[in-house]
Design a protein around this motif. Structure first.
Motif, PDB file in Angstrom:
ATOM      1  N   ARG A 240       0.812  -1.210   0.000  1.00 53.15           N
ATOM      2  CA  ARG A 240       0.000   0.000   0.000  1.00 53.15           C
ATOM      3  C   ARG A 240       0.845   1.260   0.000  1.00 53.15           C
ATOM      4  O   ARG A 240       2.018   1.256   0.359  1.00 53.15           O
ATOM      5  CB  ARG A 240      -0.902   0.023   1.226  1.00 53.15           C
ATOM      6  N   VAL A 241       0.170   2.358  -0.395  1.00 49.36           N
ATOM      7  CA  VAL A 241       0.677   3.716  -0.201  1.00 49.36           C
ATOM      8  C   VAL A 241      -0.460   4.517   0.421  1.00 49.36           C
ATOM      9  O   VAL A 241      -1.576   4.519  -0.097  1.00 49.36           O
ATOM     10  CB  VAL A 241       1.123   4.364  -1.529  1.00 49.36           C
ATOM     11  N   ILE A 242      -0.173   5.181   1.525  1.00 45.79           N
ATOM     12  CA  ILE A 242      -1.146   6.058   2.175  1.00 45.79           C
ATOM     13  C   ILE A 242      -0.835   7.490   1.764  1.00 45.79           C
ATOM     14  O   ILE A 242       0.329   7.894   1.752  1.00 45.79           O
ATOM     15  CB  ILE A 242      -1.080   5.918   3.705  1.00 45.79           C
ATOM     16  N   PHE A 243      -1.859   8.266   1.411  1.00 42.24           N
ATOM     17  CA  PHE A 243      -1.620   9.665   1.080  1.00 42.24           C
ATOM     18  C   PHE A 243      -2.374  10.562   2.047  1.00 42.24           C
ATOM     19  O   PHE A 243      -3.375  10.164   2.641  1.00 42.24           O
ATOM     20  CB  PHE A 243      -2.011   9.978  -0.370  1.00 42.24           C
ATOM     21  N   GLY A 244      -1.865  11.791   2.215  1.00 43.88           N
ATOM     22  CA  GLY A 244      -2.517  12.725   3.123  1.00 43.88           C
ATOM     23  C   GLY A 244      -1.591  13.858   3.524  1.00 43.88           C
ATOM     24  O   GLY A 244      -0.600  14.149   2.856  1.00 43.88           O
ATOM     25  N   SER A 245      -1.899  14.471   4.648  1.00 41.55           N
ATOM     26  CA  SER A 245      -1.136  15.642   5.110  1.00 41.55           C
ATOM     27  C   SER A 245      -0.040  15.276   6.091  1.00 41.55           C
ATOM     28  O   SER A 245       0.794  16.129   6.426  1.00 41.55           O
ATOM     29  CB  SER A 245      -2.087  16.647   5.769  1.00 41.55           C
ATOM     30  N   GLN A 246      -0.043  14.020   6.564  1.00 47.17           N
ATOM     31  CA  GLN A 246       0.909  13.612   7.594  1.00 47.17           C
ATOM     32  C   GLN A 246       1.766  12.434   7.133  1.00 47.17           C
ATOM     33  O   GLN A 246       1.280  11.568   6.390  1.00 47.17           O
ATOM     34  CB  GLN A 246       0.160  13.211   8.873  1.00 47.17           C
ATOM     35  N   PRO A 247       3.034  12.377   7.596  1.00 48.41           N
ATOM     36  CA  PRO A 247       3.873  11.208   7.304  1.00 48.41           C
ATOM     37  C   PRO A 247       3.270   9.936   7.906  1.00 48.41           C
ATOM     38  O   PRO A 247       2.534   9.981   8.885  1.00 48.41           O
ATOM     39  CB  PRO A 247       5.207  11.552   7.980  1.00 48.41           C
ATOM     40  N   GLN A 248       3.592   8.815   7.287  1.00 49.58           N
ATOM     41  CA  GLN A 248       3.089   7.519   7.738  1.00 49.58           C
ATOM     42  C   GLN A 248       4.246   6.523   7.813  1.00 49.58           C
ATOM     43  O   GLN A 248       5.325   6.747   7.261  1.00 49.58           O
ATOM     44  CB  GLN A 248       2.046   6.996   6.746  1.00 49.58           C
ATOM     45  N   GLU A 249       4.000   5.414   8.482  1.00 46.91           N
ATOM     46  CA  GLU A 249       4.968   4.324   8.421  1.00 46.91           C
ATOM     47  C   GLU A 249       4.877   3.671   7.047  1.00 46.91           C
ATOM     48  O   GLU A 249       3.794   3.541   6.492  1.00 46.91           O
ATOM     49  CB  GLU A 249       4.670   3.290   9.511  1.00 46.91           C
ATOM     50  N   GLY A 250       6.016   3.258   6.506  1.00 46.46           N
ATOM     51  CA  GLY A 250       6.019   2.645   5.189  1.00 46.46           C
ATOM     52  C   GLY A 250       5.880   3.691   4.097  1.00 46.46           C
ATOM     53  O   GLY A 250       6.064   4.890   4.315  1.00 46.46           O
ATOM     54  N   PRO A 251       5.495   3.291   2.880  1.00 50.70           N
ATOM     55  CA  PRO A 251       5.385   4.230   1.762  1.00 50.70           C
ATOM     56  C   PRO A 251       4.190   5.174   1.932  1.00 50.70           C
ATOM     57  O   PRO A 251       3.106   4.744   2.312  1.00 50.70           O
ATOM     58  CB  PRO A 251       5.187   3.318   0.548  1.00 50.70           C
ATOM     59  N   TYR A 252       4.396   6.450   1.631  1.00 47.66           N
ATOM     60  CA  TYR A 252       3.285   7.400   1.691  1.00 47.66           C
ATOM     61  C   TYR A 252       3.538   8.576   0.752  1.00 47.66           C
ATOM     62  O   TYR A 252       4.676   8.863   0.360  1.00 47.66           O
ATOM     63  CB  TYR A 252       3.065   7.910   3.124  1.00 47.66           C
ATOM     64  N   MET A 253       2.448   9.243   0.370  1.00 44.45           N
ATOM     65  CA  MET A 253       2.491  10.515  -0.342  1.00 44.45           C
ATOM     66  C   MET A 253       2.024  11.590   0.635  1.00 44.45           C
ATOM     67  O   MET A 253       1.031  11.398   1.340  1.00 44.45           O
ATOM     68  CB  MET A 253       1.557  10.515  -1.548  1.00 44.45           C
ATOM     69  N   CYS A 254       2.721  12.713   0.657  1.00 41.34           N
ATOM     70  CA  CYS A 254       2.395  13.762   1.617  1.00 41.34           C
ATOM     71  C   CYS A 254       2.487  15.125   0.935  1.00 41.34           C
ATOM     72  O   CYS A 254       3.409  15.365   0.137  1.00 41.34           O
ATOM     73  CB  CYS A 254       3.369  13.694   2.794  1.00 41.34           C
ATOM     74  N   SER A 255       1.534  16.019   1.219  1.00 36.05           N
ATOM     75  CA  SER A 255       1.565  17.356   0.621  1.00 36.05           C
ATOM     76  C   SER A 255       2.146  18.349   1.618  1.00 36.05           C
ATOM     77  O   SER A 255       1.808  18.341   2.805  1.00 36.05           O
ATOM     78  CB  SER A 255       0.161  17.797   0.208  1.00 36.05           C
ATOM     79  N   ARG A 256       3.016  19.204   1.110  1.00 32.62           N
ATOM     80  CA  ARG A 256       3.624  20.263   1.903  1.00 32.62           C
ATOM     81  C   ARG A 256       3.656  21.522   1.050  1.00 32.62           C
ATOM     82  O   ARG A 256       4.321  21.551   0.013  1.00 32.62           O
ATOM     83  CB  ARG A 256       5.050  19.897   2.335  1.00 32.62           C
ATOM     84  N   ASP A 257       2.940  22.546   1.469  1.00 34.06           N
ATOM     85  CA  ASP A 257       2.871  23.792   0.712  1.00 34.06           C
ATOM     86  C   ASP A 257       2.464  23.478  -0.734  1.00 34.06           C
ATOM     87  O   ASP A 257       1.393  22.946  -0.965  1.00 34.06           O
ATOM     88  CB  ASP A 257       4.205  24.538   0.785  1.00 34.06           C
ATOM     89  N   ASN A 258       3.321  23.778  -1.710  1.00 32.04           N
ATOM     90  CA  ASN A 258       2.993  23.542  -3.107  1.00 32.04           C
ATOM     91  C   ASN A 258       3.709  22.319  -3.673  1.00 32.04           C
ATOM     92  O   ASN A 258       3.858  22.177  -4.888  1.00 32.04           O
ATOM     93  CB  ASN A 258       3.334  24.765  -3.952  1.00 32.04           C
ATOM     94  N   GLU A 259       4.135  21.425  -2.795  1.00 32.44           N
ATOM     95  CA  GLU A 259       4.812  20.219  -3.240  1.00 32.44           C
ATOM     96  C   GLU A 259       4.119  18.990  -2.679  1.00 32.44           C
ATOM     97  O   GLU A 259       3.472  19.049  -1.632  1.00 32.44           O
ATOM     98  CB  GLU A 259       6.270  20.207  -2.763  1.00 32.44           C
ATOM     99  N   ILE A 260       4.244  17.880  -3.406  1.00 29.56           N
ATOM    100  CA  ILE A 260       3.889  16.595  -2.828  1.00 29.56           C
ATOM    101  C   ILE A 260       5.141  15.721  -2.838  1.00 29.56           C
ATOM    102  O   ILE A 260       5.967  15.796  -3.754  1.00 29.56           O
ATOM    103  CB  ILE A 260       2.723  15.910  -3.575  1.00 29.56           C
ATOM    104  N   HIS A 261       5.283  14.932  -1.804  1.00 27.91           N
ATOM    105  CA  HIS A 261       6.456  14.093  -1.635  1.00 27.91           C
ATOM    106  C   HIS A 261       6.048  12.628  -1.625  1.00 27.91           C
ATOM    107  O   HIS A 261       5.004  12.274  -1.056  1.00 27.91           O
ATOM    108  CB  HIS A 261       7.163  14.395  -0.307  1.00 27.91           C
TER     109      HIS A 261
END
Length: 463
Positions: A240-261
């Protein structure tokens, strides 16, 4: 061409009823008839005025009218189209007999399917994934709830085709196989008239991943109020990949200002700069973008391929769609908005909303969230429409003072007149109803089309 043999084997020698004869029902009929020209078929539809003249088929029987849904257990297979509800059924239906295009297509082709669901954002996210893959040269087809029946695409598929499937809760309700790649965007109250409870609706949505195994792939919204708890309670351990505003354990997508990581347990693997990306306005669309990027990475696309696809994608009609600027006023059509959360997101995205049009068909969903938001973030002019609009207005009036300029009006022509009269120059008029369209219109597309046409017609009288 992909082989339909598995699907044909499930259909062969069965006594079949096609329940509902809209676009998908007709598609099902044509598919079956192509391979089994003399198979006896029954079509059951509640519309007594259903036009059947074009179907000159001596092996086809029509059952029309209010009793169309009776006696279903006498069939071996019940092909249920998504819009049909069993709420009015007063007897037990043998659920193992219920199937659909979605169910059989998933059983046959799940390895080639990216399934996308969510109360809001599924059309945008599905279209975005399809667009990015296509721009990168992949063989891909967009189908499902976006308007293309699954049986209609089988002959266009090869073993290399990736099908991006937009999936509604109605389509997922009775499936027995999940797609190999699943995206779960969000869950809000909707379609309670069909599912009877929010819990039933959530269970239907969860079917997009419920029948996956641990090797298959799931992308889901870690910020959603319901999804993480459901994933945990059903013990759905997935790649899985979890996406959202906060870091997660394992793989994740996270938004910060005008970037996504994209990161793995806090270590950033890739960054996507959206500073100058305006094709999907609003922070809520960052969630759709994160989900799409996560899937496309899994499909093997590199950073440059993903950014190229993002850069050439344009939003869909009826989804915060810019209609134009007339008399110094900007008009936006967000007719797809059928729940309060979507309206809140649209107002936040556009910021300069001076006139808001809300209401429509009342399905009994809660509007306290919307009333609270509009009290705290005032919009000077509000047009309420339909039974839902009247209920919102009454709830608002019981708790807070109504906006100084407001109307309760069913006639969209008069609503557009109100918008032109009251909206200040350089500000925005937004149709974002937070309600379904069925009080006046066939669907949200028709509502949006009427709204746009009335704006253009009105603008010609004031030039």
């Amino acid at each position: 061409m992909a082989s339909p043999d598995y699907i044909l084997e499930q259909i062969k020698d069965k006594k079949i009823v096609i329940l509902g004869f809209g676009k998908e029902g007709v598609s099902t009929y044509r598919f079956i008839r192509k391979y089994f020209p003399k198979m006896p078929l029954t079509v059951a539809d509640g519309n007594v005025n259903l036009k059947t003249d074009e179907f000159e088929d001596k092996h086809l029987k029509f059952v029309k009218g209010p009793d169309y849904i009776q006696g279903l257990n006498k069939y071996d297979l019940i092909f249920k189209t998504p819009g049909i509800s069993f709420n009015q059924v007063n007897y037990w239906i043998e659920t193992e007999k219920i199937t659909s295009q979605t169910n059989l297509f998933m059983e046959a082709f799940h390895k080639q399917v990216i399934g996308v669901t969510g109360t809001k954002g599924k059309s945008t996210t599905s279209s975005l994934i399809h667009h990015i893959l296509k721009e990168a040269g992949r063989d891909t087809i967009l189908a499902g709830n976006i308007g293309v029946p699954f049986f209609d695409i089988i002959e266009k598929m090869t073993d290399e085709t990736v099908v991006v499937a937009e999936l509604s809760a109605h389509q997922l309700e009775f499936i027995k196989r999940s797609p190999d790649y699943a995206v779960l965007l969000n869950m809000f109250q909707e379609h309670l008239d069909h599912f009877n409870s929010f819990n039933n609706y959530q269970i239907a949505k969860l079917n997009i991943t419920r029948f996956q195994d641990e090797r298959q792939f799931l992308v889901y919204n870690g910020d959603d109020e319901h999804i993480p708890g459901l994933i945990k309670s059903y013990k759905l351990n997935r790649d899985r990949v979890i996406f959202g505003s906060q870091p997660q354990e394992g793989p994740y997508m996270c938004s910060r200002d005008n970037e996504i990581h994209f990161a793995i347990s806090g270590h950033v693997e890739d960054e996507y700069d959206l500073t100058y990306y305006h094709n999907l306005p609003g922070r809520h669309n960052y969630y759709n973008i994160m989900a799409a990027v996560a899937v496309c990475r899994r499909m093997g696309l590199n950073h440059d391929e993903i950014m190229k696809g993002l850069g050439t994608f344009h939003g869909l009609p009826n989804r915060i769609e810019y209609v134009g600027s007339f008399n110094g006023i900007s008009f936006y059509n967000d007719s797809i908005s059928t729940i309060p959360e979507a309206t809140v997101a649209a107002v936040k995205a556009l910021r300069k909303v001076d006139t808001l049009i809300i209401g429509g068909y009342d399905r009994g969903i809660e509007y306290g969230l919307l009333v609270d938001f509009l009290h705290e973030n005032p919009v000077p002019n509000v047009a309420f429409t339909g039974p839902a609009g009247e209920r919102i207005m009454n709830e608002w009036k019981a708790r807070f003072p109504l906006p100084e300029n407001h109307i309760l009006e069913q006639d969209f022509r008069k609503i557009v007149d109100f918008a032109f009269e009251k909206t200040q120059e350089n500000r925005i008029v937004l149709l974002s109803p937070a309600a379904a369209s069925y009080d006046q219109f066939k669907n949200f597309e028709e509502r949006g089309r009427v709204f746009k046409n009335l704006i253009i017609e009105k603008s010609k009288t004031i030039e």
